[in-house]
Motif scaffolding. Sequence first.
Motif, PDB file in Angstrom:
ATOM      1  N   GLY A  25      -6.371   4.328 -10.482  1.00  0.00           N
ATOM      2  CA  GLY A  25      -6.857   4.880  -9.228  1.00  0.00           C
ATOM      3  C   GLY A  25      -6.064   6.101  -8.805  1.00  0.00           C
ATOM      4  N   ASN A  26      -6.401   6.605  -7.636  1.00  0.00           N
ATOM      5  CA  ASN A  26      -5.749   7.800  -7.112  1.00  0.00           C
ATOM      6  C   ASN A  26      -5.441   7.563  -5.629  1.00  0.00           C
ATOM      7  N   PRO A  27      -4.360   6.828  -5.318  1.00  0.00           N
ATOM      8  CA  PRO A  27      -4.065   6.527  -3.914  1.00  0.00           C
ATOM      9  C   PRO A  27      -3.565   7.764  -3.177  1.00  0.00           C
ATOM     10  N   THR A  28      -3.867   7.802  -1.896  1.00  0.00           N
ATOM     11  CA  THR A  28      -3.369   8.892  -1.058  1.00  0.00           C
ATOM     12  C   THR A  28      -1.948   8.570  -0.621  1.00  0.00           C
ATOM     13  N   ASP A  29      -1.315   9.539  -0.002  1.00  0.00           N
ATOM     14  CA  ASP A  29       0.031   9.315   0.517  1.00  0.00           C
ATOM     15  C   ASP A  29       0.030   8.220   1.582  1.00  0.00           C
TER      16      ASP A  29
END
Length: 77
Positions: A25-29
Amino acid sequence: MNTPETTGDSTESQSARPVLRVVKGNPTDEDIAVLVTVLASGRSAPEPPSDEPRNDWGRPIDRLRPAWGSPSSFLRF
């Protein structure tokens, strides 16, 4: 004596190693901040025991006990 110079490990490389790793996945800050906050809150110290006596008034287990005024309360065997 084991020092970073004698073992070949440096203190900087140990502190630079990430604690968490995103596998998929690509989690946000913000997502990572929430995860770190939740994990850090689980490491808080437990509450110290209080000096007040325990208040057992209204415990749910009391509803399962027989009433004192029931006909079989004072049977002698």
